[in-house]
Design an enzyme around this catalytic site. Structure first.
Site, PDB file in Angstrom:
ATOM      1  CB  ALA A 189      -0.485   0.613   2.802  1.00  0.00           C
TER       2      ALA A 189
ATOM      3  CD  GLU B 227       6.593   1.925   6.600  1.00  0.00           C
ATOM      4  OE1 GLU B 227       5.461   1.789   6.094  1.00  0.00           O
ATOM      5  OE2 GLU B 227       7.634   2.053   5.930  1.00  0.00           O
TER       6      GLU B 227
ATOM      7  N   GLY C 209       2.897  -0.535   6.771  1.00  0.00           N
ATOM      8  CA  GLY C 209       2.512   0.827   7.147  1.00  0.00           C
ATOM      9  C   GLY C 209       2.015   0.909   8.591  1.00  0.00           C
TER      10      GLY C 209
ATOM     11  CD  GLU D 161       6.396  -2.798   4.087  1.00  0.00           C
ATOM     12  OE1 GLU D 161       7.131  -3.628   4.678  1.00  0.00           O
ATOM     13  OE2 GLU D 161       5.976  -1.765   4.629  1.00  0.00           O
TER      14      GLU D 161
HETATM   15  N1  DAK Z   1      -4.509  -4.751   2.941  1.00  0.00           N
HETATM   16  C1  DAK Z   1      -5.766  -5.128   2.596  1.00  0.00           C
HETATM   17  N2  DAK Z   1      -6.415  -6.102   3.213  1.00  0.00           N
HETATM   18  C2  DAK Z   1      -5.795  -6.734   4.217  1.00  0.00           C
HETATM   19  C3  DAK Z   1      -4.498  -6.404   4.631  1.00  0.00           C
HETATM   20  C4  DAK Z   1      -3.829  -5.340   3.944  1.00  0.00           C
HETATM   21  N3  DAK Z   1      -2.617  -4.907   4.288  1.00  0.00           N
HETATM   22  N4  DAK Z   1      -4.140  -7.223   5.646  1.00  0.00           N
HETATM   23  C5  DAK Z   1      -5.199  -8.038   5.858  1.00  0.00           C
HETATM   24  N5  DAK Z   1      -6.184  -7.738   5.014  1.00  0.00           N
HETATM   25  C6  DAK Z   1      -7.520  -8.390   4.915  1.00  0.00           C
HETATM   26  C7  DAK Z   1      -7.439  -9.737   4.267  1.00  0.00           C
HETATM   27  O1  DAK Z   1      -7.436  -9.627   2.865  1.00  0.00           O
HETATM   28  C8  DAK Z   1      -8.698 -10.390   4.792  1.00  0.00           C
HETATM   29  O2  DAK Z   1      -9.802  -9.878   4.088  1.00  0.00           O
HETATM   30  P1  DAK Z   1     -10.912 -10.878   3.431  1.00  0.00           P
HETATM   31  O3  DAK Z   1     -10.142 -11.852   2.640  1.00  0.00           O
HETATM   32  O4  DAK Z   1     -11.557 -11.468   4.662  1.00  0.00           O
HETATM   33  O5  DAK Z   1     -11.796  -9.971   2.646  1.00  0.00           O
HETATM   34  C9  DAK Z   1      -8.799  -9.843   6.200  1.00  0.00           C
HETATM   35  O6  DAK Z   1      -7.996  -8.651   6.217  1.00  0.00           O
HETATM   36  C10 DAK Z   1      -8.237 -10.794   7.251  1.00  0.00           C
HETATM   37  O7  DAK Z   1      -6.930 -11.143   6.874  1.00  0.00           O
HETATM   38  P2  DAK Z   1      -6.426 -12.676   6.786  1.00  0.00           P
HETATM   39  O8  DAK Z   1      -7.545 -13.583   6.444  1.00  0.00           O
HETATM   40  O9  DAK Z   1      -5.231 -12.678   5.914  1.00  0.00           O
HETATM   41  O10 DAK Z   1      -6.014 -12.907   8.315  1.00  0.00           O
HETATM   42  P3  DAK Z   1      -4.899 -13.887   8.894  1.00  0.00           P
HETATM   43  O11 DAK Z   1      -5.058 -13.824  10.368  1.00  0.00           O
HETATM   44  O12 DAK Z   1      -4.944 -15.206   8.193  1.00  0.00           O
HETATM   45  O13 DAK Z   1      -3.507 -13.197   8.491  1.00  0.00           O
HETATM   46  C11 DAK Z   1      -1.916 -11.364   8.271  1.00  0.00           C
HETATM   47  C12 DAK Z   1      -3.123 -11.991   9.054  1.00  0.00           C
HETATM   48  C13 DAK Z   1      -1.669  -9.972   8.889  1.00  0.00           C
HETATM   49  C14 DAK Z   1      -0.693 -12.218   8.464  1.00  0.00           C
HETATM   50  C15 DAK Z   1      -2.283 -11.265   6.773  1.00  0.00           C
HETATM   51  O14 DAK Z   1      -3.569 -10.644   6.646  1.00  0.00           O
HETATM   52  C16 DAK Z   1      -1.285 -10.465   5.990  1.00  0.00           C
HETATM   53  O15 DAK Z   1      -0.220 -10.966   5.673  1.00  0.00           O
HETATM   54  N6  DAK Z   1      -1.651  -9.217   5.641  1.00  0.00           N
HETATM   55  C17 DAK Z   1      -0.825  -8.367   4.815  1.00  0.00           C
HETATM   56  C18 DAK Z   1       0.326  -7.799   5.585  1.00  0.00           C
HETATM   57  C19 DAK Z   1       1.228  -6.921   4.702  1.00  0.00           C
HETATM   58  O16 DAK Z   1       1.798  -7.416   3.718  1.00  0.00           O
HETATM   59  N7  DAK Z   1       1.366  -5.650   5.045  1.00  0.00           N
HETATM   60  C20 DAK Z   1       2.159  -4.712   4.298  1.00  0.00           C
HETATM   61  C21 DAK Z   1       1.310  -4.034   3.240  1.00  0.00           C
HETATM   62  S1  DAK Z   1       2.281  -2.881   2.244  1.00  0.00           S
HETATM   63  C22 DAK Z   1       3.449   4.667   1.821  1.00  0.00           C
HETATM   64  C23 DAK Z   1       2.865   4.496   3.030  1.00  0.00           C
HETATM   65  C24 DAK Z   1       2.725   3.229   3.519  1.00  0.00           C
HETATM   66  C25 DAK Z   1       3.097   2.137   2.792  1.00  0.00           C
HETATM   67  C26 DAK Z   1       3.687   2.325   1.584  1.00  0.00           C
HETATM   68  C27 DAK Z   1       3.860   3.603   1.047  1.00  0.00           C
HETATM   69  N8  DAK Z   1       3.631   5.978   1.286  1.00  0.00           N
HETATM   70  C28 DAK Z   1       3.538   7.093   2.184  1.00  0.00           C
HETATM   71  C29 DAK Z   1       3.847   6.153  -0.113  1.00  0.00           C
HETATM   72  C30 DAK Z   1       2.875   0.819   3.343  1.00  0.00           C
HETATM   73  C31 DAK Z   1       2.871  -0.295   2.600  1.00  0.00           C
HETATM   74  C32 DAK Z   1       2.370  -1.526   3.231  1.00  0.00           C
HETATM   75  O17 DAK Z   1       2.023  -1.543   4.374  1.00  0.00           O
END
Ligand code: DAK
Length: 257
Positions: free
Chosen positions: A65, A111, A108, A131
């Protein structure tokens, strides 16, 4: 229909919904999710479409997400946005959905892939529920679908550490169906979609329903549900056609009725 964050294409018998926010690794913002749900519901009603593929790009299926969109939200904001309702609507799609995953399928994104019925992955696919690293926990089925797919021990490890697992581990642990080289993962999903699209649609629909029933019922109630769907298919033209074609030693022609 023109969408901002997804690209929908229709091929013979199936459709592809491609997540398209490559600059942010296909982070699932509310607009993208609204478009995806709307597209899936339209394809579900489209008689020319018998199977749907959800995919991203080589680098990312979806990295979760959109964290930037959620970062400042209060609990009330999250509740009012009612994202769960949208995710629930994906679960209710009747046609088979194949996830064609390459690169990151995190949070997400993981998921969403698990909400699909079949997961085809490229060698570079990485799955995870990170998360925990940003102060929350899975919110769209990660603790439930992952546990049912890989068992408690592995699910605990993935959810509590937030670590990514490789496509190979995901295959060994029973999370995904198949791994193919990165050049072929979408083609593999298309071939599978074509094969499913060639089957009698009503039988496909009731069979999908019955398999999903196994997740939320007792074995007794599940078997009863299966039997009723089985009987119901004897009311279809396609059952008559399928069995007659077998006896006549010819290829069946499905009507979808
Ligand atoms: N959200 C927003 N931006 C994201 C992102 C994300 N999840 N993942 C990556 N990006 C963006 C980065 O900010 C970056 O943008 P700029 O800085 O260039 O503007 C760009 O994508 C490239 O990412 P990186 O520079 O970080 O790329 P790397 O190759 O170095 O790293 C990575 C890739 C996937 C390891 C890293 O980007 C990362 O850790 N991303 C976050 C992963 C994460 O934590 N995902 C879980 C998010 S929480 C629900 C439904 C769903 C959910 C919850 C509730 N309901 C129905 C209520 C889900 C929650 C989640 O998914």
């Amino acid at each position: 229909m023109a969408y901002q964050h997804i690209i929908v294409t229709k091929e013979q018998g199936y459709a592809i919904a491609q997540l398209n926010r490559p600059d942010v690794l296909n982070a699932l913002n509310m607009k993208l999710m609204a478009e995806l749900v709307e597209a899936l519901e339209a394809l579900d009603k489209d008689e020319d479409v018998r199977c749907v593929i959800i995919t991203g790009n080589e680098k990312a299926f979806a990295a979760g997400a959109d964290i930037k969109e959620m970062a400042d939200a209060s609990a009330m904001d999250m509740l009012v946005r009612d994202m769960f309702a949208r995710w629930d609507r994906i679960r209710k799609i009747k046609k088979p959905i194949i996830a064609a995953v390459s690169g990151f399928a995190l949070g997400g994104g993981c998921e969403l892939s698990m909400t699909c019925d079949i997961i085809i992955a490229s060698e570079t696919a990485k799955f995870g529920q990170p998360e925990i690293n940003i102060g929350v926990m899975p919110g769209a089925g990660g603790t439930q679908r992952l546990t049912r797919a890989v068992g408690k021990a592995k699910a605990m490890e993935i959810v509590l550490t937030g670590k990514m697992i490789s496509a190979q581990e995901a295959l060994q642990w029973g999370l995904i169906n198949k791994i193919v080289p990165v050049e072929y993962y979408l083609q593999e999903a298309k071939d599978l979609a074509k094969e499913i699209a060639s089957k009698p649609p009503m039988a496909v629909r009731l069979a999908k329903e019955a398999v999903l029933k196994a997740f939320d019922t007792t074995i007794e109630a599940g078997l009863e549900y299966e039997r009723k769907n089985f009987y119901l298919l004897f009311a279809s033209d396609d059952q008559k056609e399928g069995m007659k074609a077998f006896v006549d030693k010819r290829k069946p022609e499905w009507k979808g009725r």
